[in-house]
Design a protein around this motif. Structure first.
Motif, PDB file in Angstrom:
ATOM      1  N   PRO A  55       0.821  -1.222   0.000  1.00  0.00           N
ATOM      2  CA  PRO A  55       0.000   0.000   0.000  1.00  0.00           C
ATOM      3  C   PRO A  55       0.855   1.272   0.000  1.00  0.00           C
ATOM      4  O   PRO A  55       0.391   2.337  -0.383  1.00  0.00           O
ATOM      5  N   GLU A  56       2.134   1.144   0.403  1.00  0.00           N
ATOM      6  CA  GLU A  56       3.048   2.299   0.341  1.00  0.00           C
ATOM      7  C   GLU A  56       3.294   2.732  -1.108  1.00  0.00           C
ATOM      8  O   GLU A  56       3.724   3.837  -1.365  1.00  0.00           O
ATOM      9  N   ASN A  57       3.050   1.815  -2.034  1.00  0.00           N
ATOM     10  CA  ASN A  57       3.370   2.096  -3.442  1.00  0.00           C
ATOM     11  C   ASN A  57       2.145   2.455  -4.269  1.00  0.00           C
ATOM     12  O   ASN A  57       2.117   2.226  -5.469  1.00  0.00           O
ATOM     13  N   LEU A  58       1.129   3.032  -3.620  1.00  0.00           N
ATOM     14  CA  LEU A  58      -0.092   3.342  -4.371  1.00  0.00           C
ATOM     15  C   LEU A  58       0.137   4.373  -5.482  1.00  0.00           C
ATOM     16  O   LEU A  58      -0.690   4.503  -6.371  1.00  0.00           O
ATOM     17  N   ASP A  59       1.264   5.082  -5.411  1.00  0.00           N
ATOM     18  CA  ASP A  59       1.499   6.076  -6.463  1.00  0.00           C
ATOM     19  C   ASP A  59       2.160   5.471  -7.701  1.00  0.00           C
ATOM     20  O   ASP A  59       2.605   6.173  -8.586  1.00  0.00           O
ATOM     21  N   ILE A  60       2.195   4.141  -7.755  1.00  0.00           N
ATOM     22  CA  ILE A  60       2.771   3.469  -8.920  1.00  0.00           C
ATOM     23  C   ILE A  60       2.041   3.932 -10.187  1.00  0.00           C
ATOM     24  O   ILE A  60       0.823   4.070 -10.192  1.00  0.00           O
ATOM     25  N   THR A  61       2.810   4.191 -11.258  1.00  0.00           N
ATOM     26  CA  THR A  61       2.144   4.617 -12.497  1.00  0.00           C
ATOM     27  C   THR A  61       1.699   3.364 -13.259  1.00  0.00           C
ATOM     28  O   THR A  61       2.286   2.282 -13.091  1.00  0.00           O
ATOM     29  N   PRO A  62       0.685   3.493 -14.123  1.00  0.00           N
ATOM     30  CA  PRO A  62       0.247   2.328 -14.909  1.00  0.00           C
ATOM     31  C   PRO A  62       1.396   1.726 -15.727  1.00  0.00           C
ATOM     32  O   PRO A  62       1.480   0.508 -15.874  1.00  0.00           O
ATOM     33  N   LEU A  63       2.308   2.584 -16.204  1.00  0.00           N
ATOM     34  CA  LEU A  63       3.426   2.058 -16.997  1.00  0.00           C
ATOM     35  C   LEU A  63       4.382   1.241 -16.130  1.00  0.00           C
ATOM     36  O   LEU A  63       4.792   0.137 -16.497  1.00  0.00           O
ATOM     37  N   THR A  64       4.703   1.775 -14.949  1.00  0.00           N
ATOM     38  CA  THR A  64       5.584   1.026 -14.041  1.00  0.00           C
ATOM     39  C   THR A  64       4.941  -0.306 -13.675  1.00  0.00           C
ATOM     40  O   THR A  64       5.591  -1.361 -13.662  1.00  0.00           O
ATOM     41  N   GLU A  65       3.635  -0.246 -13.411  1.00  0.00           N
ATOM     42  CA  GLU A  65       2.899  -1.445 -13.020  1.00  0.00           C
ATOM     43  C   GLU A  65       2.997  -2.516 -14.113  1.00  0.00           C
ATOM     44  O   GLU A  65       3.317  -3.680 -13.849  1.00  0.00           O
ATOM     45  N   VAL A  66       2.778  -2.104 -15.357  1.00  0.00           N
ATOM     46  CA  VAL A  66       2.775  -3.100 -16.428  1.00  0.00           C
ATOM     47  C   VAL A  66       4.181  -3.659 -16.667  1.00  0.00           C
ATOM     48  O   VAL A  66       4.340  -4.834 -17.008  1.00  0.00           O
ATOM     49  N   LEU A  67       5.189  -2.818 -16.439  1.00  0.00           N
ATOM     50  CA  LEU A  67       6.564  -3.317 -16.600  1.00  0.00           C
ATOM     51  C   LEU A  67       6.883  -4.347 -15.511  1.00  0.00           C
ATOM     52  O   LEU A  67       7.528  -5.361 -15.775  1.00  0.00           O
ATOM     53  N   LEU A  68       6.386  -4.110 -14.298  1.00  0.00           N
ATOM     54  CA  LEU A  68       6.624  -5.066 -13.214  1.00  0.00           C
ATOM     55  C   LEU A  68       5.885  -6.388 -13.468  1.00  0.00           C
ATOM     56  O   LEU A  68       6.444  -7.463 -13.248  1.00  0.00           O
ATOM     57  N   PHE A  69       4.638  -6.313 -13.929  1.00  0.00           N
ATOM     58  CA  PHE A  69       3.925  -7.557 -14.247  1.00  0.00           C
ATOM     59  C   PHE A  69       4.688  -8.342 -15.319  1.00  0.00           C
ATOM     60  O   PHE A  69       4.773  -9.569 -15.265  1.00  0.00           O
ATOM     61  N   ASN A  70       5.236  -7.619 -16.294  1.00  0.00           N
ATOM     62  CA  ASN A  70       5.948  -8.326 -17.365  1.00  0.00           C
ATOM     63  C   ASN A  70       7.320  -8.823 -16.924  1.00  0.00           C
ATOM     64  O   ASN A  70       7.792  -9.842 -17.432  1.00  0.00           O
ATOM     65  N   ALA A  71       7.935  -8.124 -15.979  1.00  0.00           N
ATOM     66  CA  ALA A  71       9.205  -8.605 -15.424  1.00  0.00           C
ATOM     67  C   ALA A  71       8.953  -9.920 -14.685  1.00  0.00           C
ATOM     68  O   ALA A  71       9.687 -10.910 -14.843  1.00  0.00           O
ATOM     69  N   ASP A  72       7.892  -9.931 -13.887  1.00  0.00           N
ATOM     70  CA  ASP A  72       7.505 -11.171 -13.187  1.00  0.00           C
ATOM     71  C   ASP A  72       7.275 -12.294 -14.191  1.00  0.00           C
ATOM     72  O   ASP A  72       7.715 -13.434 -14.009  1.00  0.00           O
ATOM     73  N   ARG A  73       6.602 -11.947 -15.286  1.00  0.00           N
ATOM     74  CA  ARG A  73       6.231 -12.958 -16.299  1.00  0.00           C
ATOM     75  C   ARG A  73       7.471 -13.530 -16.994  1.00  0.00           C
ATOM     76  O   ARG A  73       7.559 -14.753 -17.203  1.00  0.00           O
ATOM     77  N   ALA A  74       8.410 -12.661 -17.345  1.00  0.00           N
ATOM     78  CA  ALA A  74       9.610 -13.128 -18.042  1.00  0.00           C
ATOM     79  C   ALA A  74      10.363 -14.138 -17.171  1.00  0.00           C
ATOM     80  O   ALA A  74      10.812 -15.190 -17.638  1.00  0.00           O
ATOM     81  N   GLN A  75      10.468 -13.818 -15.885  1.00  0.00           N
ATOM     82  CA  GLN A  75      11.171 -14.702 -14.954  1.00  0.00           C
ATOM     83  C   GLN A  75      10.408 -16.015 -14.771  1.00  0.00           C
ATOM     84  O   GLN A  75      10.998 -17.100 -14.737  1.00  0.00           O
ATOM     85  N   HIS A  76       9.096 -15.895 -14.670  1.00  0.00           N
ATOM     86  CA  HIS A  76       8.222 -17.055 -14.478  1.00  0.00           C
ATOM     87  C   HIS A  76       8.325 -18.012 -15.666  1.00  0.00           C
ATOM     88  O   HIS A  76       8.417 -19.233 -15.510  1.00  0.00           O
ATOM     89  N   LEU A  77       8.336 -17.447 -16.874  1.00  0.00           N
ATOM     90  CA  LEU A  77       8.436 -18.297 -18.067  1.00  0.00           C
ATOM     91  C   LEU A  77       9.761 -19.042 -18.086  1.00  0.00           C
ATOM     92  O   LEU A  77       9.815 -20.242 -18.357  1.00  0.00           O
ATOM     93  N   GLN A  78      10.810 -18.280 -17.792  1.00  0.00           N
ATOM     94  CA  GLN A  78      12.155 -18.855 -17.851  1.00  0.00           C
ATOM     95  C   GLN A  78      12.351 -19.950 -16.798  1.00  0.00           C
ATOM     96  O   GLN A  78      12.909 -20.999 -17.075  1.00  0.00           O
ATOM     97  N   GLU A  79      11.846 -19.691 -15.579  1.00  0.00           N
ATOM     98  CA  GLU A  79      12.122 -20.618 -14.471  1.00  0.00           C
ATOM     99  C   GLU A  79      11.124 -21.760 -14.369  1.00  0.00           C
ATOM    100  O   GLU A  79      11.484 -22.850 -13.946  1.00  0.00           O
ATOM    101  N   VAL A  80       9.860 -21.484 -14.703  1.00  0.00           N
ATOM    102  CA  VAL A  80       8.806 -22.470 -14.406  1.00  0.00           C
ATOM    103  C   VAL A  80       8.113 -22.983 -15.672  1.00  0.00           C
ATOM    104  O   VAL A  80       8.076 -24.194 -15.915  1.00  0.00           O
ATOM    105  N   VAL A  81       7.569 -22.067 -16.462  1.00  0.00           N
ATOM    106  CA  VAL A  81       6.639 -22.489 -17.522  1.00  0.00           C
ATOM    107  C   VAL A  81       7.363 -23.214 -18.659  1.00  0.00           C
ATOM    108  O   VAL A  81       6.995 -24.338 -19.022  1.00  0.00           O
ATOM    109  N   ARG A  82       8.419 -22.589 -19.203  1.00  0.00           N
ATOM    110  CA  ARG A  82       9.090 -23.239 -20.343  1.00  0.00           C
ATOM    111  C   ARG A  82       9.707 -24.586 -19.977  1.00  0.00           C
ATOM    112  O   ARG A  82       9.516 -25.566 -20.708  1.00  0.00           O
ATOM    113  N   PRO A  83      10.421 -24.655 -18.833  1.00  0.00           N
ATOM    114  CA  PRO A  83      10.966 -25.972 -18.470  1.00  0.00           C
ATOM    115  C   PRO A  83       9.872 -27.027 -18.328  1.00  0.00           C
ATOM    116  O   PRO A  83      10.042 -28.174 -18.755  1.00  0.00           O
ATOM    117  N   ALA A  84       8.728 -26.662 -17.755  1.00  0.00           N
ATOM    118  CA  ALA A  84       7.630 -27.630 -17.587  1.00  0.00           C
ATOM    119  C   ALA A  84       7.093 -28.049 -18.953  1.00  0.00           C
ATOM    120  O   ALA A  84       6.847 -29.239 -19.187  1.00  0.00           O
TER     121      ALA A  84
END
Ligand code: TYD
Length: 226
Positions: A55-84
């Protein structure tokens, strides 16, 4: 190559219940099933999720937010999804790129073509073979989510920044803004589904958990047998 199924829908639509039910679809010694989620399925992803939820980060911009979701996704694909997928597993993922298009595109108003380019970049173009979309009236979804988390998705909501939620009037304004946002997200999901009907199966989320699980299981079985 295994099969990739995502579960999408607004808050309160019952994704996590369905996710657990689908995990029981087949004996694990016959088919490896990997059940996962975004954001937050890897160690780095959990830190990103904490940043997004703080909740401290409520001033996150929509652009920052989408970059973070995609950063999470890139890591998730590399570590979990593609190997599976390379091990021929069935991957069931609670939220994936269509959440970004629905929430950050239809919800927050970021330009859709740029979101698609960003998603393609983060995922190398990997799309699910099947998207199970739990469709629900946002009023119902928000009521369910609010019971659960009190503030629902307010942590992601620009609305929350503009309101002192302590007065009744402010609370109903907040709820109204949340409802508008989730209506756009829900309509966005439905639009994405109608543009890509071979990939999506729409499930009415007001069905009871058993009926939903049966419909979802049938869709996954059809995919496995195709
Ligand atoms: P979470 O607590 O996992 O909620 P849920 O159980 O509804 O999935 O929080 C995920 C939140 O992140 C949810 O509000 C949807 C949002 N989200 C996006 O806005 N964009 C995205 O790309 C993803 C993956 C999630």
């Amino acid at each position: 190559m295994g099969l990739f199924v995502s579960i999408e829908g607004i808050e309160g639509s019952g994704k996590s219940t369905l996710r657990s039910k689908l995990a029981e679809i087949a004996p694990r010694d016959e088919l490896e099933i990997v059940v996962t989620r975004e954001p937050g399925a890897t160690q780095l992803g959990r830190s990103i999720r904490t940043l997004l939820l703080d909740p401290e980060n409520l001033d996150i911009t929509p652009l920052t937010e989408v970059l973070l979701f995609n950063a999470d996704r890139a890591q998730h694909l590399q570590e979990v999804v593609r190997p599976a997928l390379e091990r021929d597993a069935l991957v069931i993922c609670d939220r994936y790129v269509h959440s970004t298009l629905a929430y950050q595109g239809y919800g927050r108003g970021l330009p859709m073509d740029q979101l698609k380019t960003l998603s393609d970049f983060a995922t190398g173009g990997l799309l699910p073979d099947l998207v199970l979309l739990l469709d629900l009236d946002p009023k119902e979804g928000l009521a369910r989510a609010m019971q659960r988390k009190v503030r629902s998705s307010g942590v992601y909501s620009l609305a929350a920044q503009q309101n002192d939620l302590n007065s009744d009037q402010a609370w109903s304004k907040f709820e109204e803004q949340e409802l508008d946002f989730h209506t756009r997200v829900r309509d966005g999901f439905l639009e994405l589904a109608s543009a890509d009907p071979d990939r999506f199966v729409i499930l009415p989320a007001q069905d009871d958990a058993e009926t939903l699980a049966k419909k979802a299981t049938d869709a996954v079985r059809r995919l496995l047998n195709s």
